[in-house]
Design a protein around this motif. Structure first.
Motif, PDB file in Angstrom:
ATOM      1  N   SER A 147      59.446   5.240 -15.492  1.00 36.57           N
ATOM      2  CA  SER A 147      59.407   6.612 -14.993  1.00 36.57           C
ATOM      3  C   SER A 147      58.580   6.766 -13.712  1.00 36.57           C
ATOM      4  CB  SER A 147      58.849   7.537 -16.072  1.00 36.57           C
ATOM      5  OG  SER A 147      57.520   7.139 -16.435  1.00 36.57           O
ATOM      6  N   LYS A 148      57.676   5.822 -13.449  1.00 36.57           N
ATOM      7  CA  LYS A 148      56.846   5.898 -12.248  1.00 36.57           C
ATOM      8  C   LYS A 148      57.418   5.093 -11.082  1.00 36.57           C
ATOM      9  CE  LYS A 148      52.516   6.638 -14.797  1.00 36.57           C
ATOM     10  NZ  LYS A 148      51.128   6.159 -15.028  1.00 36.57           N
ATOM     11  N   ASP A 149      58.541   4.407 -11.324  1.00 35.73           N
ATOM     12  CA  ASP A 149      59.134   3.546 -10.298  1.00 35.73           C
ATOM     13  C   ASP A 149      60.110   4.307  -9.407  1.00 35.73           C
ATOM     14  OD1 ASP A 149      57.756   1.401 -11.370  1.00 35.73           O
ATOM     15  OD2 ASP A 149      59.413   0.845 -12.701  1.00 35.73           O
ATOM     16  N   ALA A 150      60.420   3.705  -8.283  1.00 30.76           N
ATOM     17  CA  ALA A 150      61.466   4.207  -7.391  1.00 30.76           C
ATOM     18  C   ALA A 150      62.756   3.461  -7.667  1.00 30.76           C
ATOM     19  CB  ALA A 150      61.055   4.041  -5.936  1.00 30.76           C
ATOM     20  N   ARG A 178      69.118   0.527 -13.418  1.00 30.25           N
ATOM     21  CA  ARG A 178      67.831   0.616 -14.125  1.00 30.25           C
ATOM     22  C   ARG A 178      67.316  -0.793 -14.421  1.00 30.25           C
ATOM     23  NH1 ARG A 178      66.210   5.833 -15.796  1.00 30.25           N
ATOM     24  NH2 ARG A 178      67.188   7.269 -14.311  1.00 30.25           N
ATOM     25  N   GLU A 179      66.852  -1.009 -15.640  1.00 28.17           N
ATOM     26  CA  GLU A 179      66.362  -2.342 -15.969  1.00 28.17           C
ATOM     27  C   GLU A 179      67.505  -3.341 -15.871  1.00 28.17           C
ATOM     28  OE1 GLU A 179      67.207  -0.311 -19.982  1.00 28.17           O
ATOM     29  OE2 GLU A 179      66.416   0.254 -18.027  1.00 28.17           O
ATOM     30  N   ASP A 180      67.156  -4.615 -15.859  1.00 25.86           N
ATOM     31  CA  ASP A 180      68.162  -5.649 -15.668  1.00 25.86           C
ATOM     32  C   ASP A 180      69.312  -5.492 -16.646  1.00 25.86           C
ATOM     33  OD1 ASP A 180      66.636  -6.693 -13.681  1.00 25.86           O
ATOM     34  OD2 ASP A 180      65.757  -8.304 -14.880  1.00 25.86           O
ATOM     35  N   VAL A 272      81.643  14.840  -0.191  1.00 22.68           N
ATOM     36  CA  VAL A 272      80.830  13.775   0.386  1.00 22.68           C
ATOM     37  C   VAL A 272      80.263  12.885  -0.721  1.00 22.68           C
ATOM     38  CG1 VAL A 272      80.182  15.197   2.358  1.00 22.68           C
ATOM     39  CG2 VAL A 272      78.690  15.141   0.335  1.00 22.68           C
ATOM     40  N   GLY A 273      79.737  11.741  -0.299  1.00 21.89           N
ATOM     41  CA  GLY A 273      78.988  10.863  -1.187  1.00 21.89           C
ATOM     42  C   GLY A 273      77.691  10.473  -0.495  1.00 21.89           C
ATOM     43  N   PHE A 274      76.768   9.858  -1.237  1.00 21.55           N
ATOM     44  CA  PHE A 274      75.485   9.544  -0.629  1.00 21.55           C
ATOM     45  C   PHE A 274      74.795   8.369  -1.316  1.00 21.55           C
ATOM     46  CE2 PHE A 274      74.785  12.851  -3.830  1.00 21.55           C
ATOM     47  CZ  PHE A 274      73.760  12.308  -4.612  1.00 21.55           C
ATOM     48  N   VAL A 275      73.866   7.779  -0.572  1.00 20.97           N
ATOM     49  CA  VAL A 275      72.927   6.787  -1.094  1.00 20.97           C
ATOM     50  C   VAL A 275      71.552   7.414  -0.944  1.00 20.97           C
ATOM     51  CG1 VAL A 275      71.966   4.475  -0.830  1.00 20.97           C
ATOM     52  CG2 VAL A 275      74.409   4.863  -0.422  1.00 20.97           C
ATOM     53  N   GLU A 276      70.754   7.362  -2.019  1.00 22.55           N
ATOM     54  CA  GLU A 276      69.505   8.116  -2.047  1.00 22.55           C
ATOM     55  C   GLU A 276      68.374   7.291  -2.667  1.00 22.55           C
ATOM     56  OE1 GLU A 276      69.290  12.501  -3.425  1.00 22.55           O
ATOM     57  OE2 GLU A 276      68.723  11.326  -5.205  1.00 22.55           O
ATOM     58  N   HIS A 277      67.207   7.411  -2.086  1.00 24.19           N
ATOM     59  CA  HIS A 277      65.992   6.847  -2.672  1.00 24.19           C
ATOM     60  C   HIS A 277      65.390   7.935  -3.568  1.00 24.19           C
ATOM     61  CE1 HIS A 277      61.793   5.465  -2.933  1.00 24.19           C
ATOM     62  NE2 HIS A 277      62.229   4.264  -2.581  1.00 24.19           N
ATOM     63  N   TYR A 278      65.142   7.626  -4.842  1.00 18.78           N
ATOM     64  CA  TYR A 278      64.665   8.655  -5.779  1.00 18.78           C
ATOM     65  C   TYR A 278      63.565   8.063  -6.662  1.00 18.78           C
ATOM     66  CZ  TYR A 278      66.906   6.530  -9.843  1.00 18.78           C
ATOM     67  OH  TYR A 278      67.238   5.682 -10.864  1.00 18.78           O
ATOM     68  N   GLY A 279      63.016   8.914  -7.511  1.00 17.36           N
ATOM     69  CA  GLY A 279      61.948   8.463  -8.400  1.00 17.36           C
ATOM     70  C   GLY A 279      60.593   8.637  -7.749  1.00 17.36           C
ATOM     71  N   ALA A 280      59.846   7.546  -7.579  1.00 17.03           N
ATOM     72  CA  ALA A 280      58.511   7.606  -6.991  1.00 17.03           C
ATOM     73  C   ALA A 280      58.559   8.191  -5.579  1.00 17.03           C
ATOM     74  CB  ALA A 280      57.895   6.204  -6.958  1.00 17.03           C
ATOM     75  N   LYS A 281      57.585   9.035  -5.261  1.00 17.77           N
ATOM     76  CA  LYS A 281      57.512   9.638  -3.936  1.00 17.77           C
ATOM     77  C   LYS A 281      57.068   8.593  -2.907  1.00 17.77           C
ATOM     78  CE  LYS A 281      56.396  14.290  -5.570  1.00 17.77           C
ATOM     79  NZ  LYS A 281      55.423  15.415  -5.501  1.00 17.77           N
ATOM     80  N   ILE A 282      57.602   8.708  -1.712  1.00 15.51           N
ATOM     81  CA  ILE A 282      57.256   7.775  -0.634  1.00 15.51           C
ATOM     82  C   ILE A 282      56.955   8.532   0.657  1.00 15.51           C
ATOM     83  CG2 ILE A 282      58.630   5.898  -1.603  1.00 15.51           C
ATOM     84  CD1 ILE A 282      60.771   6.546   0.516  1.00 15.51           C
ATOM     85  N   ASN A 283      56.178   7.907   1.528  1.00 16.55           N
ATOM     86  CA  ASN A 283      55.921   8.488   2.846  1.00 16.55           C
ATOM     87  C   ASN A 283      56.060   7.470   3.970  1.00 16.55           C
ATOM     88  OD1 ASN A 283      53.576   7.015   2.271  1.00 16.55           O
ATOM     89  ND2 ASN A 283      52.270   8.407   3.464  1.00 16.55           N
TER      90      ASN A 283
END
Length: 359
Positions: A147-150, A178-180, A272-283
């Motif tokens: 839950s804390k991962d990106a 998700r996991e392997d 449309v479709g998309f690729v998204e980075h989600y989960g852990a916040k990043i800067n």
């Protein structure tokens, strides 16, 4: 008078005169194969010839193949009658919003962050389609193992129309590795007109509904994500995923969720479709791991089993890190329609952990 030249062999050339008012000039596919040229016949002979045309040995054409219909001319004629094969082209492009993208650090960390967008369309009658299938393959991508991962999310959106063809809402279906060996399949709809009895009453924190299902998953495999209106209930939308890596032996479809609308619906043919980075916040752009995959043109199947394909196109890098992303894409077109879009994306400054260790 018009002169027509008959070539009977490499050595002999014979010309005859025909009144232009009665002549229809044609390009001859092949000369007579070593047969005598036509000559002016007497009236009785001409009448008999018209009634019973003959070929080189004097027999009626019904008894043997015409000199005009030899194997060579038939082969050429059949080849010319075959429709031309539509051209297939491939074009590779560097994915850069600016020249020489540099690592970037933002003041605030956020999630989610869209990285890349595609557009699609497929011919749709009014009020819309009964079903739509999105072929997709993911070769590499960050897996969200806790839950804390990106993680990286790959999704296709779809429009929901009323039975009159008007707009009712939007939704999406997608894959989150998700996991392997596993991936979460999502199926959601936005707006007040939907319910998901087996899901959640929210859509990314907004009004709507969401479903999810954990399934077996393998990087590099080919998957079909399908959204379809239930044939027995025009208010029910169902989602499926199917592994079609082996097209001759596809795995069974797996049900990924149900969404009920408050009226009869159909599916729009463009979104449309998309690729998204989600989960852990990043800067930082350096926190965006490499991802590779491909989106294919969607298709729909009618009640008679006839398949109609649409097209797909790139909308390029997107989101607040678009100026600090690097990558490549290749679009394969069939008859000038986008058929497959392959992409590779990473944040500027990103280094794999094994690369750091090796360095």
């Amino acid at each position: 008078m018009t002169s027509i030249t008959w070539i009977t062999s490499e050595e002999s050339i014979v010309a005859m005169q025909i009144p232009t008012s009665n002549a229809s000039l044609q390009t001859l596919a092949e000369p007579f194969p070593n047969t005598a040229p036509p000559t002016a016949a007497s009236a009785p002979e001409a009448q008999q010839s018209a009634q019973h045309p003959t070929v080189a040995d004097g027999s009626p054409p019904a008894q043997r193949t015409s000199a005009w219909d030899n194997p060579l001319t038939r082969a050429k004629r059949e080849a010319s009658e075959k429709p031309a094969t539509p051209a297939v082209t491939a074009k590779s492009t560097r994915l850069e919003q600016v020249s020489n993208p540099a690592p970037e650090t933002k003041a605030a960390a956020t999630s989610p962050n869209v990285l890349y967008r595609v557009g699609y369309s497929i011919d749709a009658p009014s009020p819309g389609l009964n079903n739509i299938t999105f072929p997709i393959s993911i070769s590499e991508g960050q897996q969200r193992k806790g839950s804390k991962d990106a993680g990286i999310y790959y999704a296709m959106m779809f429009g929901v129309n009323t039975d009159k063809g008007g707009y009712l809402g939007r939704g999406y279906t997608g894959i989150q590795p998700r996991e392997d060996g596993k991936a979460l399949i999502t199926f959601s709809a936005y707006g007040p007109h939907f319910k998901a009895p087996q899901g959640r009453s929210e859509f990314d924190g907004e009004t709507g509904v969401s479903n999810s299902k954990l399934v077996d998953f393998k990087f590099g495999n080919q998957y079909n994500l399908t959204v379809e209106r239930d044939p027995a209930n025009a208010r029910l939308l169902k989602a499926y995923i199917q592994d079609v890596t082996d097209p001759d032996n596809p795995l069974p479809r797996q049900h990924a969720g149900d969404i009920y609308a408050d009226r009869d619906v159909a599916l729009a043919g463009k979104d449309v479709g998309f690729v998204e980075h989600y989960g852990a916040k990043i800067n930082k752009s350096a926190q965006i791991a490499t991802t590779r995959g491909s989106f294919h043109a969607p298709f729909t199947t009618d009640e008679n089993g006839k398949v109609a394909s649409g097209k797909i196109e790139s909308q390029g890098l997107s989101g607040r890190f678009k100026n600090s992303l690097v990558g490549n894409e290749e679009i394969v077109k069939h008859a000038k329609k986008g058929d497959e879009l392959t992409f590779s994306i990473a944040g500027a400054g990103y280094e794999k952990q094994d690369e750091k260790a090796a360095g």
